[in-house]
Scaffold this motif. Sequence first.
Motif, PDB file in Angstrom:
ATOM      1  N   CYS A 123      -5.817   3.028 -21.743  1.00  0.00           N
ATOM      2  CA  CYS A 123      -4.504   2.406 -21.531  1.00  0.00           C
ATOM      3  C   CYS A 123      -4.204   1.336 -22.575  1.00  0.00           C
ATOM      4  O   CYS A 123      -3.032   1.014 -22.821  1.00  0.00           O
ATOM      5  CB  CYS A 123      -4.442   1.788 -20.141  1.00  0.00           C
ATOM      6  SG  CYS A 123      -4.438   2.987 -18.795  1.00  0.00           S
ATOM      7  N   ILE A 145      -3.202  -1.057 -11.915  1.00  0.00           N
ATOM      8  CA  ILE A 145      -4.224  -1.460 -12.892  1.00  0.00           C
ATOM      9  C   ILE A 145      -5.487  -1.919 -12.164  1.00  0.00           C
ATOM     10  O   ILE A 145      -6.611  -1.603 -12.580  1.00  0.00           O
ATOM     11  CB  ILE A 145      -3.673  -2.569 -13.805  1.00  0.00           C
ATOM     12  CG1 ILE A 145      -2.563  -2.005 -14.702  1.00  0.00           C
ATOM     13  CG2 ILE A 145      -4.785  -3.168 -14.666  1.00  0.00           C
ATOM     14  CD1 ILE A 145      -1.852  -3.049 -15.525  1.00  0.00           C
ATOM     15  N   ALA A 187     -10.315   2.729 -17.953  1.00  0.00           N
ATOM     16  CA  ALA A 187      -9.121   1.908 -18.174  1.00  0.00           C
ATOM     17  C   ALA A 187      -8.899   1.614 -19.661  1.00  0.00           C
ATOM     18  O   ALA A 187      -7.804   1.190 -20.048  1.00  0.00           O
ATOM     19  CB  ALA A 187      -9.237   0.594 -17.407  1.00  0.00           C
TER      20      ALA A 187
END
Length: 329
Positions: free
Chosen positions: A140, A126, A137
């Motif tokens: 996600c 991450i 990101a």
Amino acid sequence: GLHAVAAAAGLVAPRLLGDLVEGISRGTSRVTVDRIALLIAGFVVVQAVLVRFAHLASARLGEQVLARLREEFVDRVLALPLSIVERAGTGDLLTRTSRDVSALSRTVRLAVPETFIAVVTAAFIIGALLLVSPLLAMPCLIAVPVLWAGTRWYLRRAPAGYLRENAAYSDITDGISETVEGSRTTEALRQQARRRARTNADIARSYAAERYTLFLRTVFFPVAEIGYVVPVVATLVIGGWFYLKGWVTLGQVTAATLYVQQLVDPVDRLLSWLDELQVGGASMARLLGVAEPAEPTTQSPGRTTESSGPTTESARPAIGSAPPATEPG
């Protein structure tokens, strides 16, 4: 520390591959491509070596913890009053020293290290994904509500379910050992039908308890599968749209998609071992709860009653396990 370094080494290859894709799209020379390919291969080898030594260290730690738990279990049983141990029944003690110790052994040697590896690896992935592009990101986050709701639903029901399942195994072993030890008395008093009824009832409770935990898994695992597969597709599709808009580069989309693909493995490992952790937690509660009797209660002035067993959930009045295995509503 070894697991963290191994996870960090595994994060270099996707970033280099993203740079390679970006360079090829801009006409990078063959020498640069060869150098990047060699770097990727080198980091893969380094990760493999680090993972090997990390697993060895985890296995050693697990065996040390398990050895302490076995020694403490024997010490606690020997420290109990003999009357409490006798009331517990042979089957209950046999189940705790065999099946529960075996389940806890698997948890300590495999489930705990694998869970730790998954958490460390997921955190590094991450972080690397955010370094590539915080914008990439965002896809996600689609999986967060699904995984949170499914895991919360499972954890609210699983501990009690596995305690009931382990208690049912103890009842079966206890009933069979009593039948074998008192077989002559049973035949002399013509109580065969009663003993068969006891065994059938114990098996029925065990079956109901296992059906319940199986139901929990058949609901939780499909939800988890959806939760960690969807982000890969979302990152590729949404990242492609971001690239067409000019917000990210092709190399960033490639690296981000590979990082999200890498994230599937630790999340899958974490959720898969979560079930084993529930089993191990129930077994550890039964092992450690042996030497935790309740405080004596006063019935009349100058007179107290002996504790009926440990403070853990108990199906028998002596050394407790889980409550009777009944199918929840």
